[in-house]
Design an enzyme around this catalytic site. Structure first.
Site, PDB file in Angstrom:
ATOM      1  N   SER A 147       0.820  -1.205   0.000  1.00  0.00           N
ATOM      2  CA  SER A 147       0.000   0.000   0.000  1.00  0.00           C
ATOM      3  C   SER A 147       0.862   1.267   0.000  1.00  0.00           C
ATOM      4  O   SER A 147       1.609   1.517  -0.928  1.00  0.00           O
ATOM      5  CB  SER A 147      -0.960  -0.041   1.204  1.00  0.00           C
ATOM      6  OG  SER A 147      -1.887   1.001   1.177  1.00  0.00           O
ATOM      7  N   ASP A 168      10.681   5.971  -9.552  1.00  0.00           N
ATOM      8  CA  ASP A 168      10.324   6.496 -10.874  1.00  0.00           C
ATOM      9  C   ASP A 168      10.793   7.926 -11.071  1.00  0.00           C
ATOM     10  O   ASP A 168      11.079   8.343 -12.201  1.00  0.00           O
ATOM     11  CB  ASP A 168       8.813   6.431 -11.065  1.00  0.00           C
ATOM     12  CG  ASP A 168       8.326   5.019 -11.378  1.00  0.00           C
ATOM     13  OD1 ASP A 168       9.176   4.114 -11.505  1.00  0.00           O
ATOM     14  OD2 ASP A 168       7.099   4.830 -11.494  1.00  0.00           O
ATOM     15  N   LYS A 195      -0.540  -4.188  -3.101  1.00  0.00           N
ATOM     16  CA  LYS A 195      -1.821  -3.680  -2.623  1.00  0.00           C
ATOM     17  C   LYS A 195      -1.895  -2.207  -3.009  1.00  0.00           C
ATOM     18  O   LYS A 195      -1.413  -1.354  -2.283  1.00  0.00           O
ATOM     19  CB  LYS A 195      -1.949  -3.875  -1.108  1.00  0.00           C
ATOM     20  CG  LYS A 195      -3.386  -3.760  -0.574  1.00  0.00           C
ATOM     21  CD  LYS A 195      -3.826  -2.327  -0.402  1.00  0.00           C
ATOM     22  CE  LYS A 195      -5.218  -2.208   0.182  1.00  0.00           C
ATOM     23  NZ  LYS A 195      -5.683  -0.810   0.254  1.00  0.00           N
TER      24      LYS A 195
END
Length: 480
Positions: free
Chosen positions: A302, A313, A327
């Site tokens: 999560s 990224d 998740k």
């Protein structure tokens, strides 16, 4: 007059027909809803009046709701009025229970994502990846997560016994006492002589280490305080440990990323009935640049996946460890009419800046955050990591921090925690690059694409060779 009346009726009928078949929730859809409700009421009446034995009305009502939600994901749950206070406190980082976050295995069994540090479950020996078979000797076969959590929940101070199957196949009965749990979210490398956290894994070079156990309302603010002081102390790099972190408040994850990057996409959300929403970083309040590594494993979920994936990224951090849990769904807490409780409903998925879907859908082969440097560990290896972590956090334990800038000092012993040891080794290299005036972002991007850094084997004892924002209430996974 008759022609006008006829025209008015014709226009009205056309308008009603148009609205019925074109507007969401209009008469066309409502007719289907009413038909379903009538069928449900009829079934309830027949069961209540004619079933062979007396029935519990409350169980019938709950069963109807859970049967519907049982066709969805395990994170969509109904919160009855009597559990709303407990649920709200859980969102704020404190709650009553034993301290475990649950998901389900592919075959529907309740699985522990991770026990909360210091919780009754943690102290009793519950481990990440455990499958809960029984509660107080009663099998959980066929039960959904809401039913499982109800069985585990209970009055403060009362015992509960969980029968768990560990990742190595061993089955064990673990007894714990339900308690008020306040989630500790930030921990350091070890304890100092005054029982305070020492946040440095290495003094020379000065490498800070912060472990986040869960994301609660003050997590980002507390991390800012720690890092601000560390920067004033001469910190050269940071290792952020998100292993065994089951997630928590996603707004805190967004705030943390925004604190560490000054521009770019943080994360985006998109659902069937939710337009795409993109969170962007801002320059205000961004901390100065420094080398950074994030540790993750298959129990990082999560919010932990959002932080690690977004920082990777955005070329802000290097990620080391194992592919994360997967998740990445968004839940909204929707109040129901007539104070009938709340519905925690999955409405969207999270996407990283690269466009990657974090969530692990049924049958998926690609999910979560894939580290740039992969250091896989089996169940025994993870257990050694947890034992080493416990030892390092014990009060008055003598520390043996690496103090040399040479890789030889880091690699001369067989590490109990090879993922952390690899992070230290790599961080020293990043610090050297920064001292050579190579931009940190550039060095991270280079390290991420450098083939020698992929799948580094655990070094032998004598090996000293260097190797090259929607307006919703954020929620956690079900926990008790």
């Amino acid at each position: 007059m008759k022609n006008r009346e006829r025209l008015a009726w014709t226009v009205s009928l056309c308008l009603i027909t148009f609205l019925a078949f074109s507007l969401p929730g209009s008469l066309g859809n409502r007719d289907d809803d009413y038909s379903f409700v009538r069928t449900l009421v009829d079934i309830h009446r027949q069961v209540a009046n004619n079933y062979v034995e007396p029935v519990d009305e409350t169980k019938l009502h709950d069963g109807a709701i859970e049967g519907m939600l049982g066709q969805l994901d395990p994170f969509t749950v109904y919160i009855p009025p009597q559990q709303q206070e407990q649920f709200d406190r859980m969102l704020e980082g404190s709650f009553k229970g034993v301290g475990i976050q649950l998901d389900t295995t592919p075959d529907g069994k309740p699985e522990v994502i991770a026990p909360i540090d210091g919780s009754p479950a943690f102290k009793a020996g519950v481990q990440a990846g455990d499958v809960i078979e029984k509660v107080n000797g009663t099998s959980l076969e066929g039960l959904r997560l809401p039913d499982v959590t109800k069985k585990i929940a209970g009055k403060l101070g009362t015992p509960v016994t969980l029968t768990v199957t560990h990742a190595n196949g061993d089955t064990e009965d673990l007894t714990m006492t339900r308690d008020e749990i306040v989630v500790p979210t930030l921990k350091g490398y070890t304890r100092d002589a005054h029982n305070n956290w020492d946040y440095y894994a290495s003094e020379d070079p000065k490498i800070a280490y912060v472990r986040i156990t869960q994301f609660t309302p003050d997590t980002t603010a507390n991390l800012r305080t720690i890092l601000t002081k560390a920067l004033s102390d001469g910190m050269k790099g940071l290792i952020l440990d998100l292993r065994f972190n089951p997630g928590g408040r996603l707004d805190e994850a967004v705030a943390m990323i925004d604190m560490l990057i000054d521009h770019g996409v943080i994360v985006s959300t998109k659902g069937r009935n939710r337009p795409e929403h993109i969170e962007y970083a801002t320059a205000a309040g961004t901390l100065p640049d420094f080398p950074m590594i994030v540790l993750v494993n298959d129990h990082s979920a999560s919010a932990a996946e959002i932080v690690s994936g977004s920082l990777m990224d955005n070329h802000r951090a290097l990620v080391i460890g194992q592919r994360t849990y997967g998740k990445g769904s968004v839940q909204e807490v929707i109040p129901l009419d007539s104070n009938a409780g709340e519905l925690k409903l999955t409405v969207a998925y999270y996407y990283l800046p690269s466009g990657r879907l974090v969530h692990r859908k049924k049958g998926a082969t690609d999910w979560g955050v894939e580290p740039q440097i992969s250091i896989p560990l089996d169940a025994d290896g993870e257990q050694r990591v947890l034992e080493e972590r416990f030892n390092m956090e014990s009060f008055h334990r003598p520390t043996s921090k690496p103090t040399s800038t040479t890789l030889k000092a880091v690699l001369t012993t067989q590490p109990a925690d090879p993922q952390l040891q690899q992070a230290l080794t790599t961080m020293i290299g990043l610090i050297v690059l920064k001292n050579d005036h190579t931009p940190v972002a550039g060095s991270l991007a280079s390290a991420a694409t450098s083939r020698p850094l992929k799948n580094i084997p655990e070094p032998a004892p004598d090996d000293a060779t260097p190797r090259t924002k929607p307006e919703t209430r954020p929620t956690t996974v079900p926990q008790k």
